[in-house]
Design a protein around this motif. Structure first.
Motif, PDB file in Angstrom:
ATOM      1  N   TYR A 339      22.394  57.727  14.605  1.00 33.14           N
ATOM      2  CA  TYR A 339      20.993  57.590  14.255  1.00 33.14           C
ATOM      3  C   TYR A 339      20.717  58.494  13.053  1.00 33.14           C
ATOM      4  CZ  TYR A 339      19.789  55.311  18.725  1.00 33.14           C
ATOM      5  OH  TYR A 339      19.692  54.450  19.791  1.00 33.14           O
ATOM      6  N   LEU A 340      19.884  58.031  12.145  1.00 33.01           N
ATOM      7  CA  LEU A 340      19.407  58.882  11.059  1.00 33.01           C
ATOM      8  C   LEU A 340      18.222  59.698  11.562  1.00 33.01           C
ATOM      9  CD1 LEU A 340      19.557  56.391   8.043  1.00 33.01           C
ATOM     10  CD2 LEU A 340      21.047  58.369   8.429  1.00 33.01           C
ATOM     11  N   CYS A 341      18.061  60.959  11.099  1.00 35.02           N
ATOM     12  CA  CYS A 341      18.987  61.624  10.224  1.00 35.02           C
ATOM     13  C   CYS A 341      19.373  62.938  10.896  1.00 35.02           C
ATOM     14  CB  CYS A 341      18.338  61.877   8.861  1.00 35.02           C
ATOM     15  SG  CYS A 341      19.378  62.728   7.670  1.00 35.02           S
ATOM     16  N   ALA A 342      20.655  63.134  11.120  1.00 34.30           N
ATOM     17  CA  ALA A 342      21.125  64.393  11.697  1.00 34.30           C
ATOM     18  C   ALA A 342      20.655  65.569  10.846  1.00 34.30           C
ATOM     19  CB  ALA A 342      22.650  64.386  11.793  1.00 34.30           C
ATOM     20  N   SER A 343      20.432  66.696  11.473  1.00 34.76           N
ATOM     21  CA  SER A 343      19.912  67.861  10.744  1.00 34.76           C
ATOM     22  C   SER A 343      20.982  68.619   9.974  1.00 34.76           C
ATOM     23  CB  SER A 343      19.187  68.819  11.694  1.00 34.76           C
ATOM     24  OG  SER A 343      19.977  69.110  12.817  1.00 34.76           O
ATOM     25  N   TRP A 357      19.206  73.201  15.276  1.00 33.76           N
ATOM     26  CA  TRP A 357      19.244  72.696  13.900  1.00 33.76           C
ATOM     27  C   TRP A 357      20.671  72.586  13.354  1.00 33.76           C
ATOM     28  CZ3 TRP A 357      15.310  70.474  11.382  1.00 33.76           C
ATOM     29  CH2 TRP A 357      14.018  70.677  11.886  1.00 33.76           C
ATOM     30  N   ARG A 358      21.655  72.556  14.228  1.00 29.77           N
ATOM     31  CA  ARG A 358      23.040  72.435  13.772  1.00 29.77           C
ATOM     32  C   ARG A 358      23.550  70.989  13.845  1.00 29.77           C
ATOM     33  NH1 ARG A 358      24.847  77.761  13.162  1.00 29.77           N
ATOM     34  NH2 ARG A 358      27.007  77.119  12.848  1.00 29.77           N
ATOM     35  N   GLY A 359      22.632  70.038  14.059  1.00 30.60           N
ATOM     36  CA  GLY A 359      23.063  68.643  14.112  1.00 30.60           C
ATOM     37  C   GLY A 359      22.062  67.637  14.663  1.00 30.60           C
ATOM     38  N   PRO A 360      21.233  68.004  15.643  1.00 30.93           N
ATOM     39  CA  PRO A 360      20.324  67.012  16.215  1.00 30.93           C
ATOM     40  C   PRO A 360      19.334  66.400  15.220  1.00 30.93           C
ATOM     41  CG  PRO A 360      20.535  68.885  17.691  1.00 30.93           C
ATOM     42  CD  PRO A 360      21.225  69.265  16.410  1.00 30.93           C
ATOM     43  N   VAL A 361      18.800  65.248  15.609  1.00 31.50           N
ATOM     44  CA  VAL A 361      17.727  64.568  14.866  1.00 31.50           C
ATOM     45  C   VAL A 361      16.394  65.213  15.243  1.00 31.50           C
ATOM     46  CG1 VAL A 361      16.443  62.395  14.663  1.00 31.50           C
ATOM     47  CG2 VAL A 361      18.950  62.362  14.717  1.00 31.50           C
ATOM     48  N   TRP A 362      15.555  65.424  14.238  1.00 32.52           N
ATOM     49  CA  TRP A 362      14.197  65.949  14.437  1.00 32.52           C
ATOM     50  C   TRP A 362      13.197  64.940  13.863  1.00 32.52           C
ATOM     51  CZ3 TRP A 362      12.755  70.921  16.373  1.00 32.52           C
ATOM     52  CH2 TRP A 362      13.830  71.721  16.760  1.00 32.52           C
ATOM     53  N   GLU A 394      11.836  56.018  22.533  1.00 32.13           N
ATOM     54  CA  GLU A 394      11.683  55.054  23.619  1.00 32.13           C
ATOM     55  C   GLU A 394      12.765  55.229  24.682  1.00 32.13           C
ATOM     56  OE1 GLU A 394      11.636  51.393  21.411  1.00 32.13           O
ATOM     57  OE2 GLU A 394       9.434  51.262  21.495  1.00 32.13           O
ATOM     58  N   LYS A 395      13.961  55.648  24.263  1.00 29.53           N
ATOM     59  CA  LYS A 395      15.067  55.819  25.204  1.00 29.53           C
ATOM     60  C   LYS A 395      14.900  57.049  26.085  1.00 29.53           C
ATOM     61  CE  LYS A 395      18.770  53.500  22.577  1.00 29.53           C
ATOM     62  NZ  LYS A 395      19.237  52.519  23.591  1.00 29.53           N
ATOM     63  N   VAL A 396      14.449  58.172  25.498  1.00 27.12           N
ATOM     64  CA  VAL A 396      14.460  59.435  26.260  1.00 27.12           C
ATOM     65  C   VAL A 396      13.107  60.132  26.363  1.00 27.12           C
ATOM     66  CG1 VAL A 396      16.900  59.856  25.777  1.00 27.12           C
ATOM     67  CG2 VAL A 396      15.168  60.821  24.250  1.00 27.12           C
ATOM     68  N   GLY A 397      12.119  59.714  25.589  1.00 28.40           N
ATOM     69  CA  GLY A 397      10.818  60.359  25.655  1.00 28.40           C
ATOM     70  C   GLY A 397      10.609  61.387  24.554  1.00 28.40           C
ATOM     71  N   PHE A 398       9.483  62.068  24.615  1.00 26.77           N
ATOM     72  CA  PHE A 398       9.024  62.931  23.519  1.00 26.77           C
ATOM     73  C   PHE A 398       9.596  64.348  23.637  1.00 26.77           C
ATOM     74  CE2 PHE A 398       5.803  59.595  23.929  1.00 26.77           C
ATOM     75  CZ  PHE A 398       5.800  59.112  22.625  1.00 26.77           C
ATOM     76  N   TYR A 399      10.882  64.470  23.381  1.00 23.25           N
ATOM     77  CA  TYR A 399      11.534  65.779  23.393  1.00 23.25           C
ATOM     78  C   TYR A 399      11.416  66.439  22.019  1.00 23.25           C
ATOM     79  CZ  TYR A 399      13.484  65.413  28.082  1.00 23.25           C
ATOM     80  OH  TYR A 399      13.630  65.342  29.445  1.00 23.25           O
ATOM     81  N   GLU A 400      11.969  67.644  21.943  1.00 22.47           N
ATOM     82  CA  GLU A 400      11.907  68.435  20.713  1.00 22.47           C
ATOM     83  C   GLU A 400      12.925  67.955  19.675  1.00 22.47           C
ATOM     84  OE1 GLU A 400      12.139  73.198  19.432  1.00 22.47           O
ATOM     85  OE2 GLU A 400      12.531  72.585  21.508  1.00 22.47           O
ATOM     86  N   TYR A 401      14.160  67.690  20.112  1.00 21.45           N
ATOM     87  CA  TYR A 401      15.201  67.206  19.205  1.00 21.45           C
ATOM     88  C   TYR A 401      16.171  66.327  19.987  1.00 21.45           C
ATOM     89  CZ  TYR A 401      16.923  71.845  20.805  1.00 21.45           C
ATOM     90  OH  TYR A 401      17.232  72.956  21.536  1.00 21.45           O
ATOM     91  N   GLY A 418      12.487  71.453  24.146  1.00 17.17           N
ATOM     92  CA  GLY A 418      11.268  71.299  24.927  1.00 17.17           C
ATOM     93  C   GLY A 418      10.938  69.839  25.201  1.00 17.17           C
ATOM     94  N   SER A 419      10.424  69.575  26.402  1.00 16.33           N
ATOM     95  CA  SER A 419       9.945  68.230  26.730  1.00 16.33           C
ATOM     96  C   SER A 419       8.459  68.126  26.401  1.00 16.33           C
ATOM     97  CB  SER A 419      10.186  67.926  28.208  1.00 16.33           C
ATOM     98  OG  SER A 419       9.519  68.883  29.017  1.00 16.33           O
ATOM     99  N   ASP A 420       7.940  66.909  26.389  1.00 13.90           N
ATOM    100  CA  ASP A 420       6.530  66.679  26.037  1.00 13.90           C
ATOM    101  C   ASP A 420       6.181  67.465  24.776  1.00 13.90           C
ATOM    102  OD1 ASP A 420       6.354  65.064  28.226  1.00 13.90           O
ATOM    103  OD2 ASP A 420       5.237  66.475  29.464  1.00 13.90           O
ATOM    104  N   PHE A 421       6.985  67.257  23.745  1.00 15.12           N
ATOM    105  CA  PHE A 421       6.887  68.056  22.530  1.00 15.12           C
ATOM    106  C   PHE A 421       5.820  67.477  21.604  1.00 15.12           C
ATOM    107  CE2 PHE A 421       8.391  69.927  18.508  1.00 15.12           C
ATOM    108  CZ  PHE A 421       8.503  71.248  18.909  1.00 15.12           C
TER     109      PHE A 421
END
Length: 434
Positions: A339-343, A357-362, A394-401, A418-421
């Protein structure tokens, strides 16, 4: 989609704290500067007054010199470290006496936040009045940066702490930390009791973070002294891109209001100098990307991260540079399973798909990237960034990253941090407005 939008609104209302929004309950119990800007954009889609209060509450914590802190400690909480007693922002003679805060800042988002809020507003007259009442405070924040954070008079401002970048533990900072002899601190982390430690910065990284703050405190947060003595001093393309984007927004808003020719002229002068220096100093032709510059050690940090593409959002690259950025993005970040765009650059051994911030999408970086790609006519790629963002949410909900690897989204998978971010919810509302 309507179910997701309702959930996003529900999260923002639940995270509202009588004038401001916490990013995530328990994990981040205060008001963060750049979070508030993104959150206000989401709030504007269903409650303009809440959005305005979010911005106004942050501006009320502004210091006499125009500085806006990265965290405002509105209430006492034992779920976050380091708090106001460690930061001691009151050491600065011009600090805000009413609002306890940190002595560092975050990317300057409020210019483009005001512009986007006005675009969303149904009552344009009322919205413009709010902007009239508050725009000079945002201008003063920009004035602070150019007057106090640009020691070489290049139109490029420095950050003196990795937290100021917003990209806290990026591999970008590893070479700098290797030059710093930080003591070992004895402290109790709060975040790792709430979130899986494998998703967070390490204890040793926190030693560096606290050490840099202690050095700033030794100098009472004096910017000139920090520029002289801080071991961390960086010109960050993400931070400067948001400043340049917000400059542009302020110019447009001042023209809409009328008058203020002196401020418009000053903003235009800053823009010209900033963009010229930005392309001269921070664009790496061989990498086909914008990079960070380590002012303390006087050398470029030749790594590619999602921040490398943020200048698209501010209109900084020329056509050839924009095309090079897109090629680099697709070559390094755009694999079939990604998925775009890895951090951070997935083609390197420093890439970690689940560690902050070493790789996840934000979602906030994707939101900027989406708008920047649209502005340059890369419509198909912009739509991919948007659809990737929505699909993850849509797959996992409103997380932080989020993990950028598509293959892991099977079974009971969750997002990270964090959840419900709040800004994930807010920017989902903005991305799906039509």
């Amino acid at each position: 989609m309507s179910k997701m939008r309702n959930k996003a609104i529900e999260i923002l209302k639940a995270n509202w704290r009588d004038g401001y929004t916490v990013p995530s309950k328990n994990l981040y119990p205060y008001q963060w500067k750049w979070d508030s800007g993104f959150i206000a954009i989401g709030l504007a889609h269903f409650d303009q007054k809440m959005a305005e209060r979010e911005v106004e509450t942050l501006l009320n914590a502004q210091w006499i010199n125009g500085f806006i802190p990265h965290i405002v400690f509105h209430k006492v909480s034992d779920t976050y470290f380091p708090g106001p007693n460690f930061h001691r922002a009151d050491l600065h003679p011009l600090a805000n006496k009413e609002y306890p805060s940190t002595g560092m800042t975050q990317p300057p988002v409020l210019g483009f936040t005001l512009e986007r809020m006005h675009e969303i507003a149904k009552d344009k007259k009322e919205s413009l009045q709010f902007i009239k009442n508050n725009i000079d405070r945002v201008y003063k924040n920009h004035q602070y940066f150019y007057n106090n954070r640009d020691p070489k008079d290049e139109g490029l401002v420095y950050i003196y702490h990795n937290w100021e970048s917003g990209t806290d533990n990026s591999p970008l900072w590893d070479p700098i930390f290797e030059t710093i002899d930080a003591p070992v601190y004895n402290f109790e982390r709060r975040d790792t009791s709430i979130i899986d430690p494998s998703e967070r910065p390490t204890k040793r990284e926190y030693d560096y973070y606290l050490h840099i703050i202690d050095i700033a405190k030794e100098h009472n947060y004096n910017d000139a002294k920090i520029a002289e003595f801080s071991p961390f001093l960086v010109q960050d393309p993400l931070f400067n891109s948001m400043l340049i984007k917000s400059n542009s927004a302020l110019i447009s808003l001042y023209k809409m209001i009328g008058g203020n020719e002196d401020k418009i002229e000053q903003l235009e002068q800053w823009q010209e100098k900033s963009i010229t220096s930005f392309n001269r100093k921070l664009y790496d032709k061989d990498l086909g990307a914008y990079i960070h510059y380590d002012l303390r050690n006087d050398k470029p940090i030749r790594m590619v991260s999602s921040s490398s593409f943020s200048p698209l959002y501010a209109g900084i690259p020329n056509k050839d540079q924009a095309e090079a950025l897109v090629r680099t993005m697709m070559d390094k970040f755009g694999g079939e399973d990604m998925y775009l765009c890895a951090s951070f650059d997935p083609s390197t051994d420093k890439f970690n798909p689940k560690k902050y911030w070493r790789g996840p999408v934000w979602i906030n970086l994707n939101w900027m990237l989406y708008h920047g790609l649209l502005d340059y006519g890369f419509n198909d790629l912009a739509q991919r960034v948007k659809s990737d963002s929505i699909e993850i949410l849509e797959k996992v909900g409103f997380y932080e990253y989020f993990d950028p690897r598509k293959s892991i989204y099977k079974g009971d998978v969750k997002g990270y941090g964090g959840s419900d971010f709040s800004w994930s919810a807010a920017l989902f509302l903005d991305l799906t407005e039509n």
